[in-house]
Design a protein around this motif. Structure first.
Motif, mmCIF file in Angstrom:
data_model
loop_
_atom_site.group_PDB
_atom_site.id
_atom_site.type_symbol
_atom_site.label_atom_id
_atom_site.label_comp_id
_atom_site.label_asym_id
_atom_site.label_seq_id
_atom_site.Cartn_x
_atom_site.Cartn_y
_atom_site.Cartn_z
ATOM 1 N N ASP A 25 0.815 -1.216 0.000
ATOM 2 C CA ASP A 25 0.000 0.000 0.000
ATOM 3 C C ASP A 25 0.849 1.267 0.000
ATOM 4 N N TYR A 26 2.108 1.153 0.375
ATOM 5 C CA TYR A 26 2.962 2.339 0.515
ATOM 6 C C TYR A 26 4.260 2.276 -0.291
ATOM 7 N N MET A 27 4.546 1.133 -0.900
ATOM 8 C CA MET A 27 5.792 0.998 -1.655
ATOM 9 C C MET A 27 5.736 1.808 -2.948
ATOM 10 N N THR A 28 6.897 2.101 -3.475
ATOM 11 C CA THR A 28 7.015 2.756 -4.771
ATOM 12 C C THR A 28 7.162 1.667 -5.814
ATOM 13 N N SER A 29 6.297 1.701 -6.821
ATOM 14 C CA SER A 29 6.382 0.672 -7.859
ATOM 15 C C SER A 29 6.904 1.222 -9.184
ATOM 16 N N SER A 30 6.973 2.523 -9.310
ATOM 17 C CA SER A 30 7.561 3.146 -10.489
ATOM 18 C C SER A 30 9.032 3.429 -10.166
ATOM 19 N N LEU A 31 9.905 2.531 -10.597
ATOM 20 C CA LEU A 31 11.290 2.557 -10.139
ATOM 21 C C LEU A 31 12.281 2.949 -11.227
ATOM 22 N N ILE A 32 13.331 3.596 -10.800
ATOM 23 C CA ILE A 32 14.509 3.797 -11.633
ATOM 24 C C ILE A 32 15.416 2.622 -11.312
ATOM 25 N N THR A 33 15.806 1.880 -12.327
ATOM 26 C CA THR A 33 16.665 0.716 -12.120
ATOM 27 C C THR A 33 17.914 0.842 -12.983
ATOM 28 N N PHE A 34 18.907 0.053 -12.616
ATOM 29 C CA PHE A 34 20.167 0.029 -13.360
ATOM 30 C C PHE A 34 20.526 -1.407 -13.712
ATOM 31 N N LYS A 36 23.952 -4.005 -14.140
ATOM 32 C CA LYS A 36 25.251 -4.083 -13.475
ATOM 33 C C LYS A 36 26.424 -3.685 -14.362
ATOM 34 N N ASP A 37 26.224 -3.615 -15.680
ATOM 35 C CA ASP A 37 27.320 -3.201 -16.552
ATOM 36 C C ASP A 37 27.342 -1.693 -16.823
ATOM 37 N N GLN A 38 26.434 -0.958 -16.193
ATOM 38 C CA GLN A 38 26.462 0.504 -16.328
ATOM 39 C C GLN A 38 27.602 1.076 -15.494
ATOM 40 N N SER A 39 28.056 2.268 -15.884
ATOM 41 C CA SER A 39 29.164 2.888 -15.161
ATOM 42 C C SER A 39 28.666 3.619 -13.919
ATOM 43 N N VAL A 40 29.556 3.771 -12.971
ATOM 44 C CA VAL A 40 29.246 4.516 -11.757
ATOM 45 C C VAL A 40 28.874 5.955 -12.119
ATOM 46 N N ALA A 41 29.526 6.533 -13.137
ATOM 47 C CA ALA A 41 29.216 7.902 -13.558
ATOM 48 C C ALA A 41 27.758 8.020 -14.014
ATOM 49 N N GLU A 42 27.269 7.038 -14.771
ATOM 50 C CA GLU A 42 25.862 7.035 -15.212
ATOM 51 C C GLU A 42 24.924 7.016 -14.008
ATOM 52 N N VAL A 43 25.270 6.175 -13.044
ATOM 53 C CA VAL A 43 24.440 6.054 -11.841
ATOM 54 C C VAL A 43 24.430 7.370 -11.070
ATOM 55 N N MET A 44 25.597 7.979 -10.911
ATOM 56 C CA MET A 44 25.681 9.249 -10.183
ATOM 57 C C MET A 44 24.840 10.319 -10.872
ATOM 58 N N GLU A 45 24.919 10.393 -12.193
ATOM 59 C CA GLU A 45 24.120 11.378 -12.939
ATOM 60 C C GLU A 45 22.629 11.134 -12.743
ATOM 61 N N ALA A 46 22.209 9.873 -12.825
ATOM 62 C CA ALA A 46 20.790 9.540 -12.656
ATOM 63 C C ALA A 46 20.315 9.838 -11.239
ATOM 64 N N ASN A 50 17.392 12.551 -10.603
ATOM 65 C CA ASN A 50 16.125 12.070 -10.054
ATOM 66 C C ASN A 50 15.988 12.260 -8.548
ATOM 67 N N LYS A 51 17.010 12.864 -7.922
ATOM 68 C CA LYS A 51 16.999 13.142 -6.490
ATOM 69 C C LYS A 51 16.724 11.889 -5.666
ATOM 70 N N ILE A 52 17.493 10.834 -5.968
ATOM 71 C CA ILE A 52 17.386 9.584 -5.221
ATOM 72 C C ILE A 52 18.750 9.256 -4.620
ATOM 73 N N SER A 53 18.745 8.416 -3.603
ATOM 74 C CA SER A 53 20.003 8.056 -2.939
ATOM 75 C C SER A 53 20.420 6.628 -3.218
ATOM 76 N N GLY A 54 19.632 5.911 -3.991
ATOM 77 C CA GLY A 54 19.963 4.541 -4.326
ATOM 78 C C GLY A 54 18.892 3.947 -5.215
ATOM 79 N N ALA A 55 19.246 2.819 -5.859
ATOM 80 C CA ALA A 55 18.288 2.175 -6.757
ATOM 81 C C ALA A 55 18.660 0.711 -6.939
ATOM 82 N N PRO A 56 17.668 -0.094 -7.323
ATOM 83 C CA PRO A 56 17.936 -1.506 -7.551
ATOM 84 C C PRO A 56 18.693 -1.734 -8.862
ATOM 85 N N VAL A 57 19.448 -2.822 -8.873
ATOM 86 C CA VAL A 57 20.146 -3.282 -10.070
ATOM 87 C C VAL A 57 19.459 -4.585 -10.476
ATOM 88 N N VAL A 58 18.957 -4.636 -11.706
ATOM 89 C CA VAL A 58 18.197 -5.795 -12.178
ATOM 90 C C VAL A 58 18.815 -6.368 -13.446
#
Length: 155
Positions: A25-34, A36-46, A50-58
């Motif tokens: 009832d309270y979870m976020t289902s619209s997620l930004i995901t990454f 594992k072969d993406q670069s750390v720079a891409e993740v930092m930019e995203a 998007n003003k987030i502090s972390g995201a799942p890797v799928v």
């Protein structure tokens, strides 16, 4: 002499519609995901965009492989200076946390709050049939608690 009551006749109790109290009832289902072969720079930019502090890797099937956080990116920044490497050239699979606790969407928010307290993490991935379906954060639990304020918390 008997006991006198000055309360008068009480009205029959009114049953309030119970508020939702489950993780789903309270979870976020619209997620930004990454991936594992993406670069750390891409993740930092995203994360900044998007003003987030972390995201799942799928993976390509939507299965959770780990979580990447701003703290993991800090580790890469720190190491890049030490090893004289450009910031962000490394792949996130080298920095992500792949030992991630997950929770079920049917867990109530009170038990979820206890897990946050015990595990000292910021977010939990929510998994159903092996697939990532959402994330719940500490902030989501705080919002749920405020919405439930003033109600009896019977689970």
């Amino acid at each position: 002499m008997g006991i006198k009551s000055f309360q008068g006749r009480r009205a029959a109790p009114v049953k309030l519609e119970s508020a939702p109290i489950l993780v789903e009832d309270y979870m976020t289902s619209s997620l930004i995901t990454f991936k594992k072969d993406q670069s750390v720079a891409e993740v930092m930019e995203a994360m900044i965009k998007n003003k987030i502090s972390g995201a799942p890797v799928v993976n390509d099937f939507g299965e959770l492989e780990g979580v990447i956080s701003d703290g993991d990116c800090m580790k890469q920044i720190s190491e890049s200076r030490y090893f004289n490497m450009p910031i962000g050239d490394m792949k996130i699979e080298n920095y992500m946390d792949d030992n991630v606790a997950v929770i079920d969407k049917n867990l109530n928010i009170f038990d979820c709050a206890q897990l946050f307290y015990k595990h000292d993490c910021r977010r939990f991935p929510v998994i159903e049939y092996g697939k990532l379906i959402g994330m719940i954060s500490r902030k989501d639990i705080l919002c749920a608690a405020l919405k439930l304020r003033g109600q009896n918390w019977h689970c």
